[in-house]
Design a protein around this motif. Structure first.
Motif, PDB file in Angstrom:
ATOM      1  N   PHE A 159       7.124 -13.097 -10.541  1.00  0.00           N
ATOM      2  CA  PHE A 159       6.340 -14.210 -10.020  1.00  0.00           C
ATOM      3  C   PHE A 159       7.163 -15.504 -10.047  1.00  0.00           C
ATOM      4  O   PHE A 159       7.229 -16.242  -9.061  1.00  0.00           O
ATOM      5  CB  PHE A 159       5.058 -14.376 -10.848  1.00  0.00           C
ATOM      6  N   ILE A 160       7.824 -15.773 -11.176  1.00  0.00           N
ATOM      7  CA  ILE A 160       8.647 -16.986 -11.309  1.00  0.00           C
ATOM      8  C   ILE A 160       9.850 -16.906 -10.380  1.00  0.00           C
ATOM      9  O   ILE A 160      10.219 -17.891  -9.736  1.00  0.00           O
ATOM     10  CB  ILE A 160       9.056 -17.198 -12.779  1.00  0.00           C
ATOM     11  N   LYS A 161      10.462 -15.729 -10.266  1.00  0.00           N
ATOM     12  CA  LYS A 161      11.593 -15.551  -9.357  1.00  0.00           C
ATOM     13  C   LYS A 161      11.198 -15.890  -7.928  1.00  0.00           C
ATOM     14  O   LYS A 161      11.913 -16.604  -7.226  1.00  0.00           O
ATOM     15  CB  LYS A 161      12.108 -14.111  -9.447  1.00  0.00           C
ATOM     16  N   ARG A 162      10.043 -15.401  -7.486  1.00  0.00           N
ATOM     17  CA  ARG A 162       9.569 -15.686  -6.130  1.00  0.00           C
ATOM     18  C   ARG A 162       9.304 -17.184  -5.934  1.00  0.00           C
ATOM     19  O   ARG A 162       9.581 -17.733  -4.869  1.00  0.00           O
ATOM     20  CB  ARG A 162       8.312 -14.887  -5.819  1.00  0.00           C
ATOM     21  N   ALA A 163       8.735 -17.834  -6.959  1.00  0.00           N
ATOM     22  CA  ALA A 163       8.467 -19.271  -6.865  1.00  0.00           C
ATOM     23  C   ALA A 163       9.770 -20.060  -6.726  1.00  0.00           C
ATOM     24  O   ALA A 163       9.855 -20.995  -5.922  1.00  0.00           O
ATOM     25  CB  ALA A 163       7.687 -19.735  -8.090  1.00  0.00           C
ATOM     26  N   VAL A 164      10.794 -19.668  -7.466  1.00  0.00           N
ATOM     27  CA  VAL A 164      12.081 -20.353  -7.369  1.00  0.00           C
ATOM     28  C   VAL A 164      12.703 -20.083  -6.005  1.00  0.00           C
ATOM     29  O   VAL A 164      13.237 -20.990  -5.361  1.00  0.00           O
ATOM     30  CB  VAL A 164      13.018 -19.939  -8.525  1.00  0.00           C
ATOM     31  N   GLN A 165      12.650 -18.829  -5.543  1.00  0.00           N
ATOM     32  CA  GLN A 165      13.183 -18.505  -4.214  1.00  0.00           C
ATOM     33  C   GLN A 165      12.536 -19.356  -3.142  1.00  0.00           C
ATOM     34  O   GLN A 165      13.218 -19.902  -2.259  1.00  0.00           O
ATOM     35  CB  GLN A 165      12.969 -17.016  -3.894  1.00  0.00           C
ATOM     36  N   LYS A 166      11.244 -19.492  -3.197  1.00  0.00           N
ATOM     37  CA  LYS A 166      10.508 -20.294  -2.217  1.00  0.00           C
ATOM     38  C   LYS A 166      10.938 -21.757  -2.318  1.00  0.00           C
ATOM     39  O   LYS A 166      11.153 -22.416  -1.298  1.00  0.00           O
ATOM     40  CB  LYS A 166       9.007 -20.155  -2.443  1.00  0.00           C
ATOM     41  N   SER A 167      11.097 -22.233  -3.521  1.00  0.00           N
ATOM     42  CA  SER A 167      11.459 -23.641  -3.732  1.00  0.00           C
ATOM     43  C   SER A 167      12.857 -23.976  -3.213  1.00  0.00           C
ATOM     44  O   SER A 167      13.079 -25.064  -2.685  1.00  0.00           O
ATOM     45  CB  SER A 167      11.368 -23.971  -5.228  1.00  0.00           C
ATOM     46  N   VAL A 168      13.811 -23.043  -3.331  1.00  0.00           N
ATOM     47  CA  VAL A 168      15.176 -23.308  -2.877  1.00  0.00           C
ATOM     48  C   VAL A 168      15.444 -22.767  -1.481  1.00  0.00           C
ATOM     49  O   VAL A 168      16.553 -22.896  -0.975  1.00  0.00           O
ATOM     50  CB  VAL A 168      16.239 -22.777  -3.877  1.00  0.00           C
ATOM     51  N   GLY A 169      14.453 -22.158  -0.867  1.00  0.00           N
ATOM     52  CA  GLY A 169      14.586 -21.706   0.511  1.00  0.00           C
ATOM     53  C   GLY A 169      15.348 -20.415   0.686  1.00  0.00           C
ATOM     54  O   GLY A 169      15.955 -20.181   1.730  1.00  0.00           O
ATOM     55  N   LEU A 170      15.288 -19.528  -0.276  1.00  0.00           N
ATOM     56  CA  LEU A 170      15.960 -18.221  -0.143  1.00  0.00           C
ATOM     57  C   LEU A 170      14.950 -17.114   0.111  1.00  0.00           C
ATOM     58  O   LEU A 170      13.872 -17.111  -0.289  1.00  0.00           O
ATOM     59  CB  LEU A 170      16.756 -17.879  -1.402  1.00  0.00           C
TER      60      LEU A 170
END
Length: 112
Positions: free
Chosen positions: A101-112
Motif C-alpha cells: 500500500f505504501i509502495k503504491r502511494a509513493v509510486q503515485k506521488s513520484v509519477g512511476l
C-alpha cells in the motif's frame, strides 16, 4: 537552467554553489561513502563528478569489494502511530499488505 543533481553510471550527485569561494561543489548522494567534488564551472563540475565516480568504482575493484548502489530498495520510515494505523487499515481494506500500500502511494506521488 541548472539542475541541482547530476547522474552518471547510476549514481546521483548534488550541485551546490559557494559564492564566497566562487566554486561549484557537490557530493555523491544516496550511498554511505562520502565522495565530494568541486570545480569552477558547470562543465568542470560534471567532469569532476564523473571522475569521482570512476575513482570510486576503480577503488572498489582494486579492493575486490562490491560498490555500493544508491538506495538499496528497502528503508525504515517513521510514520507515527496514527498514520501507520490509517495506512494499515486502508491496506487491509484494499486486500494488500501495508508495505505494498505504501509502495503504491509513493509510486503515485513520484509519477512511476
Amino acid at each position: 537552467m541548472m539542475q541541482n543533481t547530476m547522474t552518471y553510471k547510476g549514481y546521483h550527485g548534488s550541485v551546490e554553489i559557494s559564492p564566497e569561494d566562487n566554486i561549484l561543489f557537490g557530493q555523491v548522494l544516496f550511498i554511505s561513502p562520502l565522495i565530494n567534488y568541486e570545480a569552477e564551472t558547470a562543465k568542470g563540475l560534471e567532469q569532476a563528478f564523473q571522475e569521482a565516480i570512476n575513482a570510486y568504482l576503480a577503488d572498489c575493484a582494486q579492493q575486490d569489494i562490491q560498490p555500493e548502489k544508491p538506495c538499496k530498495g528497502s528503508l525504515n520510515v517513521r510514520l507515527g502511530h496514527d498514520l501507520h494505523l490509517a495506512a494499515s487499515i486502508a491496506a487491509f481494506q484494499a486486500s494488500t499488505s501495508t508495505n505494498e500500500f505504501i509502495k503504491r502511494a509513493v509510486q503515485k506521488s513520484v509519477g512511476l
